[in-house]
Design an enzyme around this catalytic site. Sequence first.
Site, mmCIF file in Angstrom:
data_model
loop_
_atom_site.group_PDB
_atom_site.id
_atom_site.type_symbol
_atom_site.label_atom_id
_atom_site.label_comp_id
_atom_site.label_asym_id
_atom_site.label_seq_id
_atom_site.Cartn_x
_atom_site.Cartn_y
_atom_site.Cartn_z
ATOM 1 N N HIS A 55 0.835 -1.204 0.000
ATOM 2 C CA HIS A 55 0.000 0.000 0.000
ATOM 3 C C HIS A 55 0.869 1.254 0.000
ATOM 4 O O HIS A 55 0.545 2.261 -0.618
ATOM 5 C CB HIS A 55 -0.890 0.026 1.247
ATOM 6 C CG HIS A 55 -2.054 -0.913 1.126
ATOM 7 N ND1 HIS A 55 -2.669 -1.474 2.208
ATOM 8 C CD2 HIS A 55 -2.697 -1.369 0.052
ATOM 9 C CE1 HIS A 55 -3.650 -2.249 1.796
ATOM 10 N NE2 HIS A 55 -3.685 -2.199 0.487
ATOM 11 N N GLU A 89 3.033 -14.537 -22.736
ATOM 12 C CA GLU A 89 4.084 -14.447 -21.718
ATOM 13 C C GLU A 89 4.488 -15.808 -21.176
ATOM 14 O O GLU A 89 5.293 -15.905 -20.263
ATOM 15 C CB GLU A 89 3.648 -13.510 -20.582
ATOM 16 C CG GLU A 89 2.333 -13.836 -19.939
ATOM 17 C CD GLU A 89 1.933 -12.828 -18.862
ATOM 18 O OE1 GLU A 89 2.753 -12.004 -18.450
ATOM 19 O OE2 GLU A 89 0.765 -12.899 -18.425
ATOM 20 N N ASN A 124 8.460 -9.621 -19.550
ATOM 21 C CA ASN A 124 8.942 -9.849 -18.178
ATOM 22 C C ASN A 124 8.760 -11.325 -17.803
ATOM 23 O O ASN A 124 9.681 -11.979 -17.319
ATOM 24 C CB ASN A 124 8.181 -8.996 -17.159
ATOM 25 C CG ASN A 124 8.186 -7.530 -17.521
ATOM 26 O OD1 ASN A 124 8.987 -7.111 -18.330
ATOM 27 N ND2 ASN A 124 7.294 -6.759 -16.933
ATOM 28 N N ASP A 125 7.558 -11.814 -18.036
ATOM 29 C CA ASP A 125 7.304 -13.215 -17.709
ATOM 30 C C ASP A 125 7.827 -14.164 -18.784
ATOM 31 O O ASP A 125 8.301 -15.252 -18.471
ATOM 32 C CB ASP A 125 5.801 -13.443 -17.500
ATOM 33 C CG ASP A 125 5.394 -13.048 -16.094
ATOM 34 O OD1 ASP A 125 6.103 -13.430 -15.152
ATOM 35 O OD2 ASP A 125 4.389 -12.327 -15.939
ATOM 36 N N ARG A 132 12.172 -13.961 -11.859
ATOM 37 C CA ARG A 132 12.455 -12.552 -12.109
ATOM 38 C C ARG A 132 12.656 -11.756 -10.824
ATOM 39 O O ARG A 132 13.152 -10.642 -10.853
ATOM 40 C CB ARG A 132 11.372 -11.914 -12.991
ATOM 41 C CG ARG A 132 10.003 -11.852 -12.380
ATOM 42 C CD ARG A 132 8.935 -11.518 -13.423
ATOM 43 N NE ARG A 132 8.301 -10.235 -13.177
ATOM 44 C CZ ARG A 132 7.155 -9.859 -13.717
ATOM 45 N NH1 ARG A 132 6.517 -10.647 -14.558
ATOM 46 N NH2 ARG A 132 6.642 -8.693 -13.444
ATOM 47 N N CYS A 170 4.231 -5.137 -23.943
ATOM 48 C CA CYS A 170 4.034 -4.316 -22.748
ATOM 49 C C CYS A 170 4.997 -4.712 -21.635
ATOM 50 O O CYS A 170 4.868 -4.283 -20.502
ATOM 51 C CB CYS A 170 2.585 -4.383 -22.263
ATOM 52 S SG CYS A 170 2.072 -6.026 -21.783
HETATM 53 C C1 PEP Z 1 5.022 -9.023 -18.405
HETATM 54 O O1 PEP Z 1 5.033 -10.147 -17.884
HETATM 55 O O2 PEP Z 1 5.870 -8.670 -19.248
HETATM 56 C C2 PEP Z 1 3.991 -8.042 -18.035
HETATM 57 C C3 PEP Z 1 3.895 -6.886 -18.657
HETATM 58 O O3 PEP Z 1 3.166 -8.347 -17.018
HETATM 59 P P1 PEP Z 1 3.561 -8.199 -15.452
HETATM 60 O O4 PEP Z 1 4.870 -7.492 -15.402
HETATM 61 O O5 PEP Z 1 2.443 -7.475 -14.824
HETATM 62 O O6 PEP Z 1 3.629 -9.634 -15.043
HETATM 63 MG MG MG Z 2 3.331 -10.837 -16.797
#
Ligand code: PEP
Ligand code: MG
Length: 595
Positions: free
Chosen positions: A191, A436, A459-460, A470, A507
């Site tokens: 938070h 992902e 990212n994933d 990660r 993204c």
């Molecule tokens: C990702 O996995 O690249 C992604 C944008 O989602 P998050 O970072 O929310 O897992």
């Molecule tokens: Mg993700």
Amino acid sequence: MESLEGVGVATGIAIGQALLLFDEETLVFKETIKVDDTEKEVDRFRAAIGEARRQIEAIKDQVSAKIGEEHAVIFDAHVLFLDDQSLIKETIVFIRAESCTAQWAFNQVLLSILHQFENLGDPYFVERGKDLEDVGKRILKILMGGKPFGFQNLKENIIVIGNEFGPSNITTFDHPKILGFATDLGGQTTHTAIIAKALGLPAVLGLHHVTRRVNSGDLVILDSFQGKVIIDPDRKTLDAYKKMQRAHKRQVVLSKKSAQAPAITIDGIEVQLQSNIEIPQEVDTALAYGARGIGLYRTEFLFLHYAPDFPSEDVHFDTYCRIAAESAPFPVTIRTLDLGGEKFFHRAFVKEKELNPVMGLRGVRLCLFRRDIFKTQLRGLIRAAADYANIKVMFPLITGVEELRIVRKIVSDVADELESEGVAIRRDIQIGVMIEVPSAALVADHLAKEVDFFSIGTNDLIQYFLAIDRANDDVNYLYEPFHPGIIRLLQHIIQEGANAGIQVSCCGEMASSPLYASLLLHLGLTQLSMNPTSVPAIHHLVREIHVGKLREAIPNPSKFTTGVETRAQFRAALKNILPPKTFRRLIEDHGRRKS
Ligand code: PEP
Ligand code: MG
């Protein structure tokens, strides 16, 4: 000079004097009182509860007026603790039984409840414990005659340092002389982080032992871009940071000015730059920085906000409508709940400890496990999409077609249900998936036939493809977006998306680094989504890059044997293609900071 690393929240560089805030004022010693005075002490305790209630209500109003009612909800949970009869009754019984001060009695009761929360070993209760601790400290301070944090007379620019700050402390940091804060504990999904972001207050959390390394009065640099705190910097570092700070401020002004210019490459490729957001307040910033829409709204933050409750259908509806209205006419991609993995809150309703949470009940799997919660979100979402045509829906962590079909069936059932209740809905909402998980990437051709768009979550994708957690610093060195395997996977997804004629965007964090973004442009992506403050740098890159020349220089980016080699080839090619100043600022300087 010493540098500590943590988690950066709300971007910015702040330079100021450290001010350590400890809770010594709440160190409580056992003090007995005369038996005859116990009832007076009970009255004093009741009065303190009343005063705490007044203070929390005032903070709630202040937060509500400043950053929105949804952030004020956190304080409802705080007020509920004040209504907790066991906490109050037990304290009163303790005062009477032990003939002791109210603060001693209350502290003992508080510690025993916090201990019980901790022993449950459930991250949900750990988080609840933090809320209770926040309220408890407030009551103790009142009982001991202390005042809430007050900064009225600050003369110097300050970076506040502490073990951990509750959301109610953070709201008191909203003062022109307080430039940011740093803590030993905490992370991105707390938070505290959410409120700091909403206030635009740079912070670095989870530094482990910043309170032991820094003294009040030390000069401190807080770099929330990199999640770093530098204590007692040498002249060279300080000058470099001052320069970076000025450049950043200049860049913000410039980018706000040029934000409205279209993002078109030298060779005429139009690129749509969008933003990833975690709270609705970020829409303004994203648009001001030049984003043309929201490429990813991480709705798990809405859930974190309402914890321990779940957002109601109307909360979902109102939130999505607000984001869509503020972003119109640009598109808004709302991703359904993606809790799990490192995002802890899900255990509150899963109630099971998972050995491998990143591969467990996370993302869409969790939604299928708790369809009641999922359906509530979808009802709000489908209703909002009926009012706002710019809303798109996206599902996280999809592994293949079977799972997608199950999810789509739920969406259509929910739409039928709403229709049968007489609610006007739209049947042509654009539905997409995050790519992902490696299996989804490899069956991108099949998936592409059943969705309107893909968004690559690097990212994933990198985490699962290269088998590296990660969130684990020890294996972070393996996290290589330029790994030839990753590039081949990206080529495959983008190609299959193009074959099916659907929009493919990225993204993941890769999109926010100019160096990696140049690879994504090379591979053919024309839609990138990133955190709001990264938009200007990528906007700048797009306007000065010649993608054709980059492709000529590097015809096949996946042919190099290692990531190191690929990186060197890209840097060399970009050095020739970009104007020298742009190369220095975006690739060299940025590379030092980010990639
Ligand atoms: C990702 O996995 O690249 C992604 C944008 O989602 P998050 O970072 O929310 O897992
Ligand atoms: Mg993700």
